[in-house]
Design a protein around this motif. Sequence first.
Motif, PDB file in Angstrom:
ATOM      1  N   SER A   1       0.841  -1.191   0.000  1.00 24.93           N
ATOM      2  CA  SER A   1       0.000   0.000   0.000  1.00 24.93           C
ATOM      3  C   SER A   1       0.875   1.240   0.000  1.00 24.93           C
ATOM      4  O   SER A   1       2.032   1.197   0.392  1.00 24.93           O
ATOM      5  CB  SER A   1      -0.900   0.006   1.236  1.00 24.93           C
ATOM      6  N   ALA A   2       0.273   2.359  -0.457  1.00 25.30           N
ATOM      7  CA  ALA A   2       1.034   3.598  -0.543  1.00 25.30           C
ATOM      8  C   ALA A   2       1.481   4.036   0.849  1.00 25.30           C
ATOM      9  O   ALA A   2       2.521   4.651   1.009  1.00 25.30           O
ATOM     10  CB  ALA A   2       0.183   4.691  -1.185  1.00 25.30           C
ATOM     11  N   GLY A   3       0.683   3.688   1.850  1.00 28.74           N
ATOM     12  CA  GLY A   3       0.974   4.115   3.205  1.00 28.74           C
ATOM     13  C   GLY A   3       2.271   3.566   3.751  1.00 28.74           C
ATOM     14  O   GLY A   3       2.874   4.151   4.640  1.00 28.74           O
ATOM     15  N   SER A   4       2.719   2.422   3.221  1.00 32.32           N
ATOM     16  CA  SER A   4       3.930   1.820   3.750  1.00 32.32           C
ATOM     17  C   SER A   4       5.165   2.266   2.976  1.00 32.32           C
ATOM     18  O   SER A   4       6.258   1.820   3.251  1.00 32.32           O
ATOM     19  CB  SER A   4       3.815   0.294   3.714  1.00 32.32           C
ATOM     20  N   ALA A   5       4.963   3.145   1.997  1.00 29.20           N
ATOM     21  CA  ALA A   5       6.060   3.517   1.109  1.00 29.20           C
ATOM     22  C   ALA A   5       7.237   4.101   1.885  1.00 29.20           C
ATOM     23  O   ALA A   5       8.387   3.807   1.596  1.00 29.20           O
ATOM     24  CB  ALA A   5       5.587   4.510   0.065  1.00 29.20           C
ATOM     25  N   SER A   6       6.939   4.920   2.903  1.00 26.75           N
ATOM     26  CA  SER A   6       8.028   5.582   3.605  1.00 26.75           C
ATOM     27  C   SER A   6       8.881   4.580   4.371  1.00 26.75           C
ATOM     28  O   SER A   6      10.091   4.737   4.448  1.00 26.75           O
ATOM     29  CB  SER A   6       7.467   6.646   4.563  1.00 26.75           C
ATOM     30  N   THR A   7       8.249   3.532   4.913  1.00 29.31           N
ATOM     31  CA  THR A   7       9.025   2.571   5.688  1.00 29.31           C
ATOM     32  C   THR A   7       9.767   1.591   4.786  1.00 29.31           C
ATOM     33  O   THR A   7      10.811   1.091   5.146  1.00 29.31           O
ATOM     34  CB  THR A   7       8.124   1.765   6.644  1.00 29.31           C
ATOM     35  N   THR A   8       9.212   1.301   3.607  1.00 33.57           N
ATOM     36  CA  THR A   8       9.850   0.319   2.742  1.00 33.57           C
ATOM     37  C   THR A   8      10.894   0.960   1.835  1.00 33.57           C
ATOM     38  O   THR A   8      11.685   0.257   1.233  1.00 33.57           O
ATOM     39  CB  THR A   8       8.816  -0.396   1.847  1.00 33.57           C
ATOM     40  N   LEU A   9      10.886   2.264   1.753  1.00 34.33           N
ATOM     41  CA  LEU A   9      11.777   2.958   0.827  1.00 34.33           C
ATOM     42  C   LEU A   9      13.231   2.568   1.072  1.00 34.33           C
ATOM     43  O   LEU A   9      13.973   2.295   0.145  1.00 34.33           O
ATOM     44  CB  LEU A   9      11.602   4.477   0.978  1.00 34.33           C
ATOM     45  N   ASP A  10      13.610   2.502   2.347  1.00 31.28           N
ATOM     46  CA  ASP A  10      15.001   2.187   2.621  1.00 31.28           C
ATOM     47  C   ASP A  10      15.189   0.751   3.100  1.00 31.28           C
ATOM     48  O   ASP A  10      16.264   0.384   3.537  1.00 31.28           O
ATOM     49  CB  ASP A  10      15.572   3.173   3.657  1.00 31.28           C
ATOM     50  N   SER A  11      14.128  -0.074   3.031  1.00 28.78           N
ATOM     51  CA  SER A  11      14.313  -1.472   3.420  1.00 28.78           C
ATOM     52  C   SER A  11      14.744  -2.278   2.200  1.00 28.78           C
ATOM     53  O   SER A  11      14.454  -1.915   1.071  1.00 28.78           O
ATOM     54  CB  SER A  11      13.040  -2.046   4.029  1.00 28.78           C
ATOM     55  N   ALA A  12      15.420  -3.380   2.465  1.00 28.43           N
ATOM     56  CA  ALA A  12      15.937  -4.184   1.374  1.00 28.43           C
ATOM     57  C   ALA A  12      14.803  -4.836   0.593  1.00 28.43           C
ATOM     58  O   ALA A  12      13.807  -5.264   1.170  1.00 28.43           O
ATOM     59  CB  ALA A  12      16.873  -5.245   1.930  1.00 28.43           C
ATOM     60  N   ARG A  13      14.978  -4.896  -0.723  1.00 27.90           N
ATOM     61  CA  ARG A  13      13.974  -5.527  -1.597  1.00 27.90           C
ATOM     62  C   ARG A  13      14.464  -6.925  -1.957  1.00 27.90           C
ATOM     63  O   ARG A  13      15.513  -7.082  -2.591  1.00 27.90           O
ATOM     64  CB  ARG A  13      13.768  -4.668  -2.843  1.00 27.90           C
ATOM     65  N   ILE A  14      13.696  -7.929  -1.532  1.00 25.03           N
ATOM     66  CA  ILE A  14      14.087  -9.324  -1.753  1.00 25.03           C
ATOM     67  C   ILE A  14      13.141  -9.947  -2.775  1.00 25.03           C
ATOM     68  O   ILE A  14      11.939 -10.068  -2.514  1.00 25.03           O
ATOM     69  CB  ILE A  14      14.025 -10.148  -0.439  1.00 25.03           C
ATOM     70  N   GLY A  15      13.679 -10.331  -3.916  1.00 25.94           N
ATOM     71  CA  GLY A  15      12.865 -10.945  -4.960  1.00 25.94           C
ATOM     72  C   GLY A  15      12.520 -12.383  -4.632  1.00 25.94           C
ATOM     73  O   GLY A  15      13.329 -13.109  -4.062  1.00 25.94           O
ATOM     74  N   VAL A  16      11.310 -12.793  -4.984  1.00 37.09           N
ATOM     75  CA  VAL A  16      10.887 -14.192  -4.832  1.00 37.09           C
ATOM     76  C   VAL A  16      10.383 -14.649  -6.201  1.00 37.09           C
ATOM     77  O   VAL A  16       9.416 -14.096  -6.726  1.00 37.09           O
ATOM     78  CB  VAL A  16       9.774 -14.349  -3.779  1.00 37.09           C
ATOM     79  N   VAL A  17      11.056 -15.632  -6.798  1.00 31.60           N
ATOM     80  CA  VAL A  17      10.738 -16.045  -8.167  1.00 31.60           C
ATOM     81  C   VAL A  17       9.631 -17.102  -8.163  1.00 31.60           C
ATOM     82  O   VAL A  17       9.689 -18.071  -7.406  1.00 31.60           O
ATOM     83  CB  VAL A  17      11.979 -16.627  -8.881  1.00 31.60           C
ATOM     84  N   THR A  18       8.639 -16.897  -9.007  1.00 31.80           N
ATOM     85  CA  THR A  18       7.569 -17.882  -9.190  1.00 31.80           C
ATOM     86  C   THR A  18       7.743 -18.569 -10.541  1.00 31.80           C
ATOM     87  O   THR A  18       7.764 -17.910 -11.578  1.00 31.80           O
ATOM     88  CB  THR A  18       6.186 -17.203  -9.124  1.00 31.80           C
ATOM     89  N   PHE A  19       7.891 -19.901 -10.498  1.00 33.24           N
ATOM     90  CA  PHE A  19       7.922 -20.718 -11.709  1.00 33.24           C
ATOM     91  C   PHE A  19       6.568 -21.418 -11.834  1.00 33.24           C
ATOM     92  O   PHE A  19       5.820 -21.502 -10.851  1.00 33.24           O
ATOM     93  CB  PHE A  19       9.011 -21.803 -11.597  1.00 33.24           C
TER      94      PHE A  19
END
Lengths: 90, 243
Positions: B2-20
Amino acid sequence: MGRVVVEVMPKPEILDPQGKAVVGALPRLGFTQFSGVRQGKRFELEVDGEVTSEVLDAARQAAETLLSNPVIEDVVRVADASEESAGAVA
Amino acid sequence: MSAGSASTTLDSARIGVVTFPGTLDDRDAARAVRLAGGEPVSLFHADGDLQGVDAVVLPGGFSYGDYLRAGAISRFAPAMDALVDAAKGGLPVLGICNGFQVLTEAHLLPGSMIKNDHLHFVCREQVLAVENAETAWTNAYTAGQHITIPLKNQDGQFVADERTLDELEGEGRVAFRYVGGNPNGSRRDIAGISNAAGNVVGLMPHPEHAVEAGFGPDSPAGQRAGTDGLGFFTSVLASLVHA
């Protein structure tokens, strides 16, 4: 239409759990002659035209890269299917 | 999300999860990333764009129905081409169960998995010893620590030739070993390994199923209270901060 046969077997030093299960079942049916079974895979690759040497080369490459995993399996045969039918269907 | 969490996630690490096609545990892996404090990013096998993620999880399941060999067809997905290059460049990658099988098929990790020696599907809570607590995915643990996480597979028997096994042992690349009995015939009780750099780790058991009290394995803290798997995901977040 041509066809290439590729056969892949588990490496000799790799325990083959499926073959082991099969050899365990054979005596229950009265087949006591067989002391070991190894289970492999046979692929039949179809081509629209003739099986040329280029087709066989491509099949060998496919066998080494996708059809087998060299860590656990050996490609034991890559051949034109039309050349096997005479002798094999005995 | 959600847009509301943008400020907290902005500097958190982005971890990809691949779907096959046939992946089962991508949602649980994403949830584990979130519970550890990271931002999960869904990646699709057919897309060669890793979207600039900081690390990648290849989750468990039965991609392509385990046809041919477990992980063999997924290994050639466009996402994997990008991932192999990125992993060689140091991107942290964790392969869980089928994800581990994909990593061995992609030659990012040595050895391979064959059918369990007893031929049965195994589903149980498994104790592991953490042998290497210095990888990108294990630094939250201490060497020798025992953890309990679920194990569920049919093709879980880790095999490699003796030279490779000696090399793995000698270089400290056996990341996890089974404790309390070998559940599948894996060589030298190996449950998980890492690459030489320690950024790529693969294991058969499932840390993502042991990350939240109430939904994990039984533990001394209570029924289903086990959260021993969370350390994988906090480890990678810590390794990214210190990178």
